[in-house]
Design an enzyme around this catalytic site. Structure first.
Site: not given
Length: 271
Positions: A2-3, A91, A110, A152
Site C-alpha cells: 500500500p502506498e 490473519h 505477511r 545526483r
C-alpha cells in the site's frame, strides 16, 4: 505494498468511526508484527478518547488523549471498521474496541505491518523524523525538487521513491508519474531539467489525487476500511503492462529492474 493513496483512503475510511470515540480494549491475538506490539498497550489504551486520525507518509497516526498510535499496513495489511462481534478471518491480528460497539481490526497475512505507541510528538519518532515533505503539500515544488536533485547520479525513479526526498511515492505511482512527465526512469536525477522536474511535480500530484479519488490501487491484497478494492488499476498507463501497447503512442511498454523493483515505461514517450 500500500502506498500513499491506499493509506489516505484507509485514513478517510476509519476517521469518522474513530474520532470522538473512547477505546474500551485492545484485543491482541498476534503481537509478532514487523516490530513486536507492546503487551502493555492492553492496559494503557482503555479509557482514552480518539482525538483524530492523521497520516504522515505511509503511516497512520491515531491520536488519542495523551498519546499516539502509529500504524503501518506493511505489504499486505488492511484496517477495517467492523462490529466487534464480526467473525474473525485468518490473519486478524488485533482489534481496537470502541465504545460504539465497533472495532478497528487489522488483518495482515505477511505480518509486516506495525502498531507502535508514543506519548511524545509523533513527528519526532525515529520512523518519522527524517521524512521528506508530503507530495500534495505546497513545500513539494519544482524549486525544492531541483535543489534535492542537483548533482545526483541516482536514477530519477529511485530518487523519487526516496522517502527522505518526498514521502509516499512508491513503485506504482513513481512509474505512472514519470510517464505523464515524459521522463525516462533511468535518467540521472541531476540531469533532469528544472522544467521537466516542474512537470514531474505536477504529475506526481495529479496521479496521487486521481488514485485517492479511485480509492487506491488493488493489485493483489489491498482493501479499504469497508473491505472493497481500489479501482485506480484501470487507469494505469505503464505499471505491470510490459509488452502491451502504450495507450498514448502504441509502442510496447518496457520493463526493467531498478533497485530490485520492476520499472515500467514507454521508450517513445519517455525518451
Amino acid at each position: 505494498m500500500p502506498e500513499l493513496p491506499e493509506v489516505e483512503t484507509t485514513r478517510r475510511g476509519i476517521r469518522a468511526a474513530l474520532r470522538g470515540r473512547t477505546v474500551t480494549a485492545l484485543v491482541l491475538r498476534e503481537r509478532r508484527l514487523r516490530w513486536a506490539v507492546d503487551e502493555r498497550l492492553g492496559a494503557v489504551l482503555p479509557g482514552r478518547r480518539v482525538v483524530d486520525v492523521r497520516r504522515r507518509a505511509k503511516y497512520l497516526l491515531i491520536e488519542l488523549e495523551h498519546g499516539t498510535l502509529i500504524a503501518h499496513l506493511g505489504m499486505s495489511g488492511s484496517l477495517r471498521v467492523l462490529p466487534a462481534s464480526a467473525p474473525l478471518l485468518v490473519h486478524d491480528h488485533y482489534d481496537l474496541l470502541l465504545d460504539s460497539g465497533r472495532c478497528l481490526r487489522f488483518n495482515d497475512p505477511r505480518r509486516f505491518g506495525c502498531l507502535l505507541w508514543t506519548e511524545g510528538d509523533p513527528a519526532e519518532h525515529p520512523l518519522l523524523a527524517g521524512l521528506g515533505p508530503e507530495p500534495l503539500e505546497g513545500s513539494f515544488d519544482a524549486d525544492y525538487l531541483a535543489s534535492k536533485a542537483r548533482g545526483r547520479r541516482v536514477a530519477i525513479k529511485q530518487f523519487l521513491m526516496d522517502q527522505r526526498v518526498v514521502v509516499g511515492v512508491g513503485n506504482i505511482y513513481a512509474s505512472e508519474a514519470l510517464f505523464r512527465a515524459g521522463i525516462n526512469p533511468r535518467r540521472a536525477a541531476g540531469r533532469v531539467s528544472r522544467d521537466r522536474l516542474a512537470r514531474l511535480v505536477e504529475a506526481v500530484r495529479a496521479v496521487l489525487a486521481e488514485a485517492i479519488r479511485q480509492g487506491g490501487t488493488t493489485l493483489r491484497d489491498y482493501v479499504n476500511a469497508e473491505g472493497t478494492p481500489g479501482y485506480f488499476r484501470q487507469e494505469l498507463f505503464v505499471y505491470e503492462r510490459a509488452g502491451e501497447p502504450c495507450r498514448n503512442c502504441g509502442a510496447p511498454i518496457r520493463q526493467v529492474v531498478q533497485g530490485q523493483r520492476s520499472t515500467y515505461y514507454c521508450p517513445a514517450c519517455q525518451r
